[in-house]
Design an enzyme around this catalytic site. Structure first.
Site, short mmCIF file in Angstrom:
data_model
loop_
_atom_site.label_atom_id
_atom_site.label_comp_id
_atom_site.label_asym_id
_atom_site.label_seq_id
_atom_site.Cartn_x
_atom_site.Cartn_y
_atom_site.Cartn_z
N ALA A 194 80.40 15.65 68.19
CA ALA A 194 81.79 15.84 68.62
C ALA A 194 82.35 17.14 68.07
O ALA A 194 81.86 17.67 67.08
CB ALA A 194 82.63 14.67 68.14
N GLY A 253 77.52 12.54 67.28
CA GLY A 253 77.67 12.13 68.68
C GLY A 253 76.50 12.59 69.54
O GLY A 253 76.16 11.95 70.53
N GLU A 293 73.96 9.98 69.12
CA GLU A 293 74.42 8.76 69.82
C GLU A 293 74.20 8.90 71.33
O GLU A 293 73.83 7.95 72.01
CB GLU A 293 75.89 8.49 69.49
CG GLU A 293 76.05 8.10 68.02
CD GLU A 293 77.49 7.86 67.62
OE1 GLU A 293 78.26 8.84 67.66
OE2 GLU A 293 77.85 6.72 67.32
N GLU A 347 78.13 11.46 60.02
CA GLU A 347 79.55 11.07 60.02
C GLU A 347 80.05 10.68 58.64
O GLU A 347 81.21 10.90 58.30
CB GLU A 347 79.79 9.90 60.99
CG GLU A 347 79.75 10.28 62.46
CD GLU A 347 78.35 10.35 63.05
OE1 GLU A 347 77.36 10.31 62.28
OE2 GLU A 347 78.24 10.45 64.28
#
Ligand code: NAI
Length: 689
Positions: free
Chosen positions: A63, A102, A105, A125
């Site tokens: 992100a 992300g 993910e 994270e």
């Protein structure tokens, strides 16, 4: 278009293209573009397989962290990955460079993963005080087991492609073109869609959760335990697990710790940017460096340079000091070999790049000279005047001075534009902070080159203008002023240290000054007594110094050091403090831990804001980076000026006014910036832009 779609037979290749790290930005429509291109592939009856890859150097580094300050973009990412995973057509992820956060993910939502051997995969994270928020806590354990998944999520450290293959995180590792391999992997054959989210909960779940709880990190806010909670909440119902993860993610996003950790992460990058200078300003090449002075600092600086691959010529007037420096450098490298940080060959190579000399003539070929001689103006100017006659005219001249006026040092040489301050912190090869001091006449490319050198040394380099103490020590002085006042008013050293350590300082101020050497502070206070007679200190600390108790190096300071390093409270010092209070006619009162933290923190904030207001620091975030990396201010607290925004300018003004009305209120003249920002009703962080 941030996603490029190309057809290869029945396979649709989607290549993500968004900036240097292929960040999953929501604001610029990138995430939406991925989804739209993907859904077009699903609609297209002639397409049977979809491959997703990244352009440039990385598959995807996750992100865009700056967007979290405005909205919870995990909501958008979650939708993207859920839709990809649900695809009836097989989806293959082609991973090169890195798949982080992300990005991993997203890769987990694919049905198959092909990785380049040099790729790194991870979920960092936790280091931002967050849990993976787009299904990572639910999918990774299903795919590779709870134990390995927890290890990856709790450490935040990426793993190599080969390990990912062993763990079952990737299906194939290739050495060549990963996109070609992914296209080949899918072929046009009917691979079954294989959804990670449909895998059953991992068998090792209960054991792995118990083991992880036993050794959780206590830093990084609540993120570590929340990651374990998410894994514990894995059941056969994927949706329930995802909902749990989404809920805790949203809560962590609003936490002080995550805000602070993201501020620190972005701040480290922001501090490197010099306002007003083009990013592509040509720098002066630095490979060979001269270090003058082989004392504590010169030796540490030489080690830092050698470790970063630079060539060092050390000039030290005294043969014995030079031999000592060389010996310390050799020992430092030997320790790195012993601890398996580097190979013996590498240590030899580093040592081979070191030359010692006793005459300045040895500095002829260097690109940069850093002087770390005695802290005396006459000595430093004489050294640089001698040096400028032997080095090239474009060589940079740097001073490691911590208290002298850099502009006066610069004016002593023929070309002051080549002079810059490089204020290292002790031990220079370990401490991450480097204050780069910008003199009035320092050339822009000299300043930019110094910042680039800081980066090469693995430091967090922060620009400071010229003032007494630069950013860090100037603020620390106001902090210590409150500490010594607190002692005479009623607090004891161990109470002050414990209160501040509990709040988030790595080491309380009494212990810190015992470690640094109380004589250093004593000398500064003596100087201040003549320079600033209207800004007195408590005399209590001078009483302790007058006993020759300088801290660890004398075995006694504010504390006793019976076994060398461990402090224990000394009744003699307690009596001295009590006597001092009585002598100045002060009735000691109970002081709360809250008051200790309040006064010490507000002293840092007030002086920090003064420094920003005067333009000594470019931005509030620069002040924060100085405290995080040079003074043991907890990363989870973001820095003094991050805290200032938590309080808010109007409230800060009120609290400082209250202190100004109290004892020694003269020390609480408010920084002008507080009223300015209170009037505008603006956060100090708006000045970071
Ligand atoms: P030090 O006393 O350990 O080392 C100074 C060395 O310079 C001595 O070995 C001396 O023989 C040598 N020297 C003196 N004049 C010389 C000359 N003309 N040519 C070549 N060598 C010469 O001092 P330290 O602690 O290393 O400090 C050096 C500088 O670093 C000072 O400016 C100090 O303010 C600054 N500094 C010190 C910090 C600390 O924690 N000690 C932190 C940051 C900066």
């Amino acid at each position: 278009m941030s996603v490029v779609a190309t057809r290869h037979g029945a396979t649709l290749l989607l290549t993500m293209e968004n900036g240097a790290v292929n960040a999953l930005s929501v604001a610029n429509g990138h995430v939406r573009s991925i989804l739209e291109a993907f859904e077009a592939g699903l609609q297209d009856a002639t397409c049977s397989v979809i491959v997703i890859a990244g352009a440039g150097s990385f598959f995807c580094c996750g992100a865009d962290i700056t967007e979290f300050a405005r909205r919870n973009i995990a909501v958008d990412l979650r939708d993207l990955v859920n839709r990809i995973e649900a695809s009836p057509k097989p989806v293959i992820m082609a991973i090169h460079g890195a798949a982080l956060g992300g990005g991993l993910e997203l890769a987990l939502a694919g049905h198959y993963r092909v990785a380049h051997r040099a790729a790194r995969l991870g979920l960092p994270e936790v280091s931002l005080g967050l849990v993976p928020g787009a299904g990572g806590t639910q999918r990774l354990p299903r795919l590779i087991g709870a134990g390995p998944a927890l290890e990856i999520m709790l450490s935040g450290k990426p793993i190599q492609a080969a390990r990912a293959k062993t763990l079952g995180l990737v299906d194939k590792v290739v050495d060549g073109d990963v996109v070609a391999a992914a296209l080949d992997f899918g072929g046009d054959a009917a691979l079954p869609a294989r959804r990670t989210g449909e895998l059953p909960p991992p068998n090792d779940l209960a054991n792995a959760v118990t083991a992880a709880r036993g050794s959780l990190r206590t830093t990084l806010g609540n993120a570590p335990q929340t990651i374990v909670d998410c894994v514990e909440n894995i059941t056969s119902d994927l949706c329930a697990g995802l909902a749990y993860e989404a809920g805790v993610f949203a809560a962590l996003l609003l936490s002080e710790a995550s805000g602070a950790l993201r501020h620190a992460f972005l701040g480290e990058r922001q501090a490197a940017r010099i306002p007003g200078l083009p990013r592509d300003l040509p720098l002066r090449p630095i490979e060979a460096v001269g270090v003058i002075g082989g004392g504590t600092m010169g030796t540490g600086i030489a080690i830092a340079l050698l470790n970063a691959g630079l060539t060092v010529t050390m000039v030290e007037l005294r043969e014995d000091a030079l031999a000592r420096a060389q010996n310390i450098i050799g020992k430092s490298l030997a320790r790195d070999v012993e601890k398996r940080r580097i190979s013996a060959d590498e240590a030899d190579a580093r040592l081979a790049r070191f030359t010692g000399a006793t005459a300045y003539e040895a500095l002829g070929p260097v690109d940069l000279v850093i002087e770390a001689v005695f802290e005396e103006m006459a000595v430093k100017t004489a050294v640089l005047q001698a040096v400028e006659t032997v080095v090239r005219p474009d060589a940079i001249l740097a001073s490691n001075t911590s208290t002298l006026d850099l502009d006066r040092i610069a004016d002593a040489v023929a070309d002051p534009s080549r002079v810059v301050g490089l204020h290292f912190f002790s031990p220079a090869n370990i401490m991450r902070l480097l204050e780069v001091v910008r003199g009035a006449k320092t050339a822009p490319d000299v300043l930019a080159t110094a910042m680039a050198l800081g980066k090469r040394l693995g430091k967090v380099a922060v620009v400071s203008g010229v003032c007494d103490g630069f950013i860090g020590n100037r603020m620390f002085e106001e902090y210590l002023r409150q500490v010594w006042f607190l002692l005479e008013e009623g607090a004891l050293p161990q109470q002050i240290d414990t209160a501040l350590e509990r709040w988030g300082f790595a080491m309380g101020p009494c212990r810190t000054m015992d470690l640094v050497g109380q004589d250093i502070g004593w000398a500064i206070r003596q100087r201040r007594a003549t320079e600033q007679p209207d800004r007195p200190y408590s005399g209590v600390i001078d009483r302790i110094c007058a006993l020759g108790r300088f801290g660890q190096k004398t075995g006694k300071g504010i504390y006793l050091y019976a076994d060398g390093r461990l402090p224990s409270p000394d009744p003699e010092i307690e009596a001295l403090i009590l006597d001092y209070s009585a002598e100045i006619g002060l009735t000691r009162r109970a002081i709360s831990d809250e008051e200790i933290v309040e006064r010490c923190l507000l002293a840092l904030i007030n002086e920090g804001l003064r420094i920003v207001g005067e333009g000594i620091a470019y931005r509030p975030v620069d002040v924060d980076m100085v405290f995080l990396h040079g003074y043991g201010f907890a990363r989870e607290r973001g820095g003094p000026l991050f805290q200032a925004d938590r309080i808010g300018a109007p409230e800060l003004a009120r609290r400082i006014a209250a202190l100004a009305a109290g004892r020694n209120g003269w020390a609480w003249a408010p920084a002008p910036l507080i009223a300015t920002m209170a009037d505008k009703d603006a956060a100090f962080s708006t000045l970071n832009a």
